[in-house]
Each structure stands twice: as structure tokens, then as C-alpha cells.
Design an enzyme around this catalytic site. Structure first.
Site, mmCIF file in Angstrom:
data_model
loop_
_atom_site.group_PDB
_atom_site.id
_atom_site.type_symbol
_atom_site.label_atom_id
_atom_site.label_comp_id
_atom_site.label_asym_id
_atom_site.label_seq_id
_atom_site.Cartn_x
_atom_site.Cartn_y
_atom_site.Cartn_z
ATOM 1 C CD GLU A 82 -6.114 -12.513 3.698
ATOM 2 O OE1 GLU A 82 -5.811 -11.292 3.583
ATOM 3 O OE2 GLU A 82 -7.121 -13.260 3.248
ATOM 4 C CG ASP A 114 -7.171 -10.262 7.440
ATOM 5 O OD1 ASP A 114 -6.504 -9.103 7.220
ATOM 6 O OD2 ASP A 114 -7.889 -10.377 6.707
ATOM 7 C CE LYS A 138 -3.808 -2.608 2.338
ATOM 8 N NZ LYS A 138 -4.477 -2.609 3.718
ATOM 9 C CE LYS A 198 -5.133 -10.031 1.269
ATOM 10 N NZ LYS A 198 -4.686 -8.972 1.264
#
Length: 294
Positions: free
Chosen positions: A205, A226, A144, A176
Site C-alpha cells: 500500500e 490508497d 469487507k 499496509k
């Protein structure tokens, strides 16, 4: 002065773009060239206006060189007095520039923009690293990042005491929920990646202890937990390490999602290896730096 593996090529590209924005196609500073004689000299101090951690000092030389190349002028001499990664206090003189006043002022905003941004990332990262000190957990960055600034922002994370995770989609596989759905399950996704890229690190994940054990059974030895509570995370860490220990293997465990500085130490004490924080690069405020003429 350590460079912490400063990404020189990326910095040059950024400086070129930034100078093109600021000086335009004709390399002009209409104010400075109108009011300051070309032969007038000046001394400029790059100073910290607030506390923080420095990152981006090597950019100063690149900006000075870039301005001189564009204008046909002589670049000011440069003395960098503080190394990247150093904690700043207000009033610290980071660097001293001596030379043509026009060149100094043409370079001012570009070098400050880049250094203020990178120092902001380094400062924010240092807060996380300090909060995790003694827990055995390391703070990681994420993808990010600001487009075209990834290498430099990740450099700033290193300057602040953090660690880079993956640089992009090419160096670590991260399974994911969408990948699991598309592949038909955790095991199928892991097997497909391992078959095509046998040497790549594969992280999976998970949101529950059961999913963590499923990922381990599938072959993954890198779990990303997560949005877990500290209780669930602690239980998952214990179960995963017990599973791996019974087989004489190790497992790396990362926590992510909804983490804040207020709870960093609490999460770090759960036994995880890493904590990834997107805010290091997407939400760090700049550090106020200035260039003052003596």
C-alpha cells in the site's frame, strides 16, 4: 446454466444454518402445517420484482433438499429458467417449483433471503463493471464481507462481472502502514514476507509516488494506491511503469479508497489495472425477489 464455480459446500453450510433459524429444532412451520393439507400440491414461481443481476439460483435446490430432509417430506420438482449472471427485468420467472405446498412455503423465505442478498451484490458489481468498460481497469472486491458469507458474496461479485482479489489473509500478503511501522520500513516488511513465503504475491500500500518507487525498489511488483487524487494517481502510474519498464519488468497497480461510481471511469482512465471497492459486499442493497404461488 453456468455455475461460475459456485461454492457448493459453503452454500450447504449457510442453508443448514438458515433453515435451523427459520424452522427451529423441530423443523416446524406452524402456520403452513395448520392451514394446508400435507397432500396439497402447489406451483411456485420465483420472480424478479425489480431489475438487477441474478446470483444464487443454485441455492434453491439446496433449500428444497434441506426442508425435505428435516421434515421427511418430498421435495418439490425444480426448473431453473435463468442462469446466474443474467440481467433481470421485473416479472422475469427465475425458477418454477412444483410439489407439496407445505414444502414450497417452508423453503420460501430462506431461498429468497440468500438469493436477494447475492443478487444485490451482483447487481452492484455490474454497475461498477459497466462504468469501467473500455478503461482497461477491472473492479475487485475486498475482505469487507459478511462473516461466514465470504465465498458466496465473492461468487456474486463474479456473477456481476467483477473479479475476486484475495480470499483471506492466507493467499496474498498486503503490506499496509501498520506492517511497515512494525517491521521498520517497506523494504524490511517485503523482505521478511518474501523470506518466509517465497511464492506468495506481495502487494504494498502506498499513498505517494515516492512510496510507490520505494516499494518497487524493495521488490514489490503489485502496488495499491490508497486515497490518491486522479492527478496523483496518474503521475504515480506513469512513474511506476517507467521504473519497471527500464528494467524490463511489469507492475500491477490498484487504486482504492473513497471511490464512487460517479468517478469510476475517471479513475479507471488513469492507467491502473484494478480498482478495489469494499462497498461491493458491505453496502449492496438486496434485489427484491419473490415466490408467487400460481
Amino acid at each position: 446454466m453456468t455455475t461460475l464455480d459456485f461454492p457448493l459446500d459453503d452454500a450447504r453450510r449457510l442453508v443448514d444454518i438458515a433453515l435451523d433459524e427459520d424452522l427451529g429444532p423441530d423443523a416446524l412451520d406452524v402456520t403452513s402445517t395448520s392451514t394446508i393439507p400435507a397432500d396439497q400440491a402447489a406451483t411456485g414461481h420465483v420472480v424478479a420484482r425489480e431489475a438487477g443481476v441474478l446470483a444464487g439460483a443454485p441455492v434453491i435446490a439446496l433449500v428444497l433438499e434441506g426442508v425435505a430432509t428435516r421434515t421427511g417430506g418430498i421435495p418439490p420438482s425444480l426448473e431453473v429458467r435463468i442462469a446466474d449472471g443474467t440481467r433481470l427485468v421485473p416479472g422475469d420467472v427465475i425458477a418454477v417449483l412444483d410439489g407439496p405446498a407445505q414444502q414450497v412455503l417452508m423453503a420460501e423465505r430462506t431461498l429468497l433471503n440468500v438469493m436477494s442478498r447475492l443478487s444485490g451484490v451482483a447487481t452492484h458489481t455490474r454497475r461498477w463493471a459497466d462504468a469501467l468498460e473500455g478503461t482497461g481497469c477491472t473492479v475487485l472486491d475486498t475482505r469487507k464481507t459478511t462473516p461466514a458469507l465470504r465465498a458466496l458474496e465473492k461468487y456474486a461479485v463474479r456473477a456481476g462481472g467483477g473479479t475476486n482479489k484475495r480470499m483471506g489473509l492466507f493467499d496474498v500478503a498486503m503490506v499496509k502502514d501498520n506492517h511497515v511501522l512494525a517491521a521498520g520500513g517497506v523494504g524490511a516488511a517485503y523482505t521478511a514476507i518474501r523470506a518466509r513465503y517465497p511464492d506468495i504475491t506481495v502487494e504494498v500500500e502506498v499513498e505517494t509516488t515516492e512510496q510507490a518507487l520505494e516499494a518497487l525498489e524493495a521488490g514489490s511488483r503489485f502496488l495499491m494506491c490508497d486515497n490518491m487524487s486522479t492527478d496523483l494517481l496518474r503521475a504515480t502510474v506513469a512513474a511506476a511503469r517507467a521504473w519497471a519498464g527500464e528494467r524490463g519488468e511489469g507492475v500491477e497497480i490498484e487504486a482504492t479508497g473513497g471511490l464512487t461510481l460517479d468517478v469510476a471511469a475517471e479513475y479507471g482512465a488513469t492507467g491502473i489495472d484494478y480498482m478495489s471497492v469494499g462497498a461491493l459486499t458491505h453496502s449492496s442493497p438486496i434485489i427484491d425477489l419473490a415466490l408467487d404461488l400460481a
